[in-house]
Design a protein around this motif. Structure first.
Motif, mmCIF file in Angstrom:
data_model
loop_
_atom_site.group_PDB
_atom_site.id
_atom_site.type_symbol
_atom_site.label_atom_id
_atom_site.label_comp_id
_atom_site.label_asym_id
_atom_site.label_seq_id
_atom_site.Cartn_x
_atom_site.Cartn_y
_atom_site.Cartn_z
ATOM 1 N N THR A 297 46.456 40.260 32.526
ATOM 2 C CA THR A 297 46.140 41.382 33.423
ATOM 3 C C THR A 297 45.124 42.307 32.756
ATOM 4 O OG1 THR A 297 48.398 41.241 34.248
ATOM 5 C CG2 THR A 297 47.182 43.261 34.784
ATOM 6 N N LYS A 300 41.640 40.821 32.744
ATOM 7 C CA LYS A 300 40.977 40.835 34.055
ATOM 8 C C LYS A 300 40.523 42.242 34.459
ATOM 9 C CE LYS A 300 44.145 38.358 36.317
ATOM 10 N NZ LYS A 300 44.805 37.474 37.253
ATOM 11 N N ASP A 301 41.044 43.250 33.744
ATOM 12 C CA ASP A 301 40.658 44.624 34.028
ATOM 13 C C ASP A 301 39.376 44.939 33.257
ATOM 14 O OD1 ASP A 301 40.307 47.306 34.263
ATOM 15 O OD2 ASP A 301 42.182 47.879 33.263
ATOM 16 N N LYS A 302 38.270 45.067 33.986
ATOM 17 C CA LYS A 302 36.947 45.286 33.366
ATOM 18 C C LYS A 302 36.920 46.522 32.467
ATOM 19 C CE LYS A 302 34.320 42.037 34.209
ATOM 20 N NZ LYS A 302 34.414 41.125 35.215
ATOM 21 N N ASP A 358 44.368 30.383 36.578
ATOM 22 C CA ASP A 358 44.133 31.703 37.152
ATOM 23 C C ASP A 358 42.770 31.768 37.835
ATOM 24 O OD1 ASP A 358 43.269 34.523 37.254
ATOM 25 O OD2 ASP A 358 45.149 34.895 36.202
ATOM 26 N N TYR A 360 40.711 34.086 38.369
ATOM 27 C CA TYR A 360 39.681 34.855 37.647
ATOM 28 C C TYR A 360 38.861 33.922 36.740
ATOM 29 C CZ TYR A 360 37.589 38.099 34.264
ATOM 30 O OH TYR A 360 36.692 38.769 33.457
ATOM 31 N N PHE A 361 39.554 33.072 35.991
ATOM 32 C CA PHE A 361 38.871 32.188 35.037
ATOM 33 C C PHE A 361 38.246 30.993 35.747
ATOM 34 C CE2 PHE A 361 42.042 34.589 32.775
ATOM 35 C CZ PHE A 361 41.321 35.075 31.699
ATOM 36 N N GLU A 363 37.124 30.823 38.912
ATOM 37 C CA GLU A 363 35.913 31.235 39.656
ATOM 38 C C GLU A 363 34.727 31.465 38.731
ATOM 39 O OE1 GLU A 363 37.219 34.724 41.743
ATOM 40 O OE2 GLU A 363 38.535 33.516 43.034
ATOM 41 N N ARG A 364 34.995 31.982 37.553
ATOM 42 C CA ARG A 364 33.902 32.271 36.613
ATOM 43 C C ARG A 364 33.601 31.087 35.692
ATOM 44 N NH1 ARG A 364 36.443 36.685 37.948
ATOM 45 N NH2 ARG A 364 35.365 38.681 38.182
#
Ligand code: ACO
Length: 436
Positions: A297, A300-302, A358, A360-361, A363-364
């Motif tokens: 978490t 994922k928080d920039k 996940d 987030y990972f 997609e990137r």
């Protein structure tokens, strides 16, 4: 040394701006995407191109290493990294990177002889260690001592003499294990161990690193093979930050020892070679599998500034092929050392599993890179975390040297000099301090 093949023009792209037009030759190498040659754009259109961090810019022609980041392919002189890691040795790979072809038996014997004959350091260099603090980071010592080699070996710093270039290359490849091992010995307060030329390259490093005069040091063939494989996997990686640093420094005509010292400095950062050390720090901070979700978490928080170290790569948008070999080697090493349960490896595996699922990972396209597993192996082999990046530098020295040589021999070579988009104050007049 190897001859560089040149790229060929396969077409022309046209760029129009404000009524003017530039024809850009489109070039192709032997593999990889075509590139637009923008060298004449300033003359034709009166403008530069803007590519901060060089994500879309090829800075040179090179025939040493090829990466296909989408397919997860890494080739040294055309040979896949997994074949070399499985079947070759680090010194044979060093010959390949420097010369372009695998050696014949006599060529390899001669090459090995040259490297072996240069393993000792000038005795005066020993005194450098007395000048460092005991807790100095070994990368600081590597940077300084490699840079200082230009003061000790002035007979091999004429970059226009091919023989001197070759001797300086042999000196750096041969002496970097001695320098790296001595940096560690100084840190831990043990006597410096001299090289033993009847050992292989990797055995010699392990011996200088781990041996103490009070006891015989016994080599474990699985560990020396793993060491060799780690060196092979890190030997070169085309135009990454440290290699580009070496080339940029070298483009000014600076001597080879100074250029490699610049490469070591560039490798030190946590976004590059320092990531293997950062991975272990991260795993220690996470501490337990139960803490992984909270950590993810945070990643994922920039605004947190926290990254999943050992994940992501500028070029690989698929699995880093080195990471797969590293993972296999990790199991072999743990087994050879009789380590049945490795909480660190378990934690890393769980973290990898969760991250790979996940979005987030996914997609990137963030996958484990070579450093995700290397730290776990090196720790199991008895290397302190501060030595991880120096070991990377040791292995990468041959890549830097090969790339530097290729650049010096390139007829297109001239000083590297990026331009900028100036965003500062426009011209104004100086105001005396009393009037400000
Ligand atoms: N953890 C979390 N998010 C990441 C990570 C990561 N490790 N890597 C990239 N991202 C995110 C970025 O924040 C960015 O997100 P956004 O599109 O929402 O802004 C996106 O993924 C794209 O990343 P970039 O930063 O543009 O990728 P870049 O190519 O500039 O960076 C790098 C590559 C430096 C390797 C980066 O992935 C990173 O810092 N990784 C961790 C450090 C590491 O392991 N380095 C070793 C590299 S391998 C080597 O040198 C041997």
């Amino acid at each position: 040394m190897a001859q560089t093949a040149t790229s060929k023009q396969i077409g022309t792209a046209t760029l129009n701006y404000e009524g003017k037009s530039a024809s850009l030759p489109v070039l192709a190498g032997s593999l990889g995407p075509a590139v637009a040659d923008i060298r004449k754009i300033q003359g034709d259109l009166g403008m530069f191109t803007f590519d901060p961090s060089y994500g879309a810019t090829a800075s040179c022609e090179s025939s040493i290493t090829y990466i296909d980041g989408d397919e997860g392919i890494l080739l040294y002189r055309g040979y896949p990294i997994d074949q070399l890691a499985e079947k070759s040795t680090f010194l044979e790979v060093a010959y390949l990177l420097m010369n372009g072809e695998l050696p014949t038996k006599p060529e390899f014997a001669e090459f090995t002889h040259h490297v072996t004959m240069h393993t000792m350091l000038h005795e005066q260099i020993r005194r450098f260690w007395d000048g460092f603090r005991r807790d100095a980071h070994p990368m600081a010592m590597l940077c300084s001592v490699v840079g200082a080699m230009s003061a000790f070996y002035p007979d091999s710093i004429d970059i226009h003499d091919p023989k001197q270039r070759e001797i300086s290359a042999f000196r750096m490849i041969a002496k970097i294990p001695t320098i790296t091992a001595w940096a560690h010995k100084y840190n831990v307060g043990q006597p410096l161990v001299y090289p033993q030329n009847d050992l292989t390259y990797s055995e010699n490093f392990l011996h200088m690193f781990h041996a103490v005069p009070a006891e015989p040091y016994k080599q474990n063939p699985i560990l020396s093979r793993a060491m060799d494989r780690i060196f092979i996997l890190h030997a070169d990686h085309e135009q990454n930050a440290s290699t580009s640093t070496v080339r940029l420094a070298g483009s000014t005509g600076a001597n080879p020892f100074a250029c490699i010292a610049a490469g070591i400095a560039s490798l030190w950062g946590p976004a590059h070679g320092g990531a293997n050390e950062a991975v272990l720090k991260m795993l220690a901070e996470i501490g337990h599998k139960d803490n992984i979700p909270a950590f993810i978490t945070q990643v994922k928080d920039k605004n947190s500034g926290v990254k999943l170290m050992g994940f992501g790569h500028r070029v690989y948008k698929n699995f880093d092929p080195r990471a797969k070999i590293m993972q296999r080697t990790c199991y072999e090493v743990l087994e050879a050392l009789g380590i049945k349960d490795s909480p660190l490896l378990d934690l890393a595996m769980e973290l990898e599993k969760i991250a790979l699922e996940d979005p987030y990972f996914v997609e990137r396209k963030l996958y484990p890179n070579v450093d995700f597993y290397s730290g776990i192996i090196l720790k199991a082999m008895g290397f302190p975390t501060t030595m991880f990046t120096p070991i990377f530098a040791l292995a990468r020295t041959v890549g830097w040297v090969s790339q530097w040589m290729e650049m010096i021999e390139d007829p297109q070579q001239r000083i590297g000099r990026p331009r900028q988009v100036y965003t500062g104050a426009v011209q104004r007049d100086y105001v005396p301090v009393e009037q400000r």
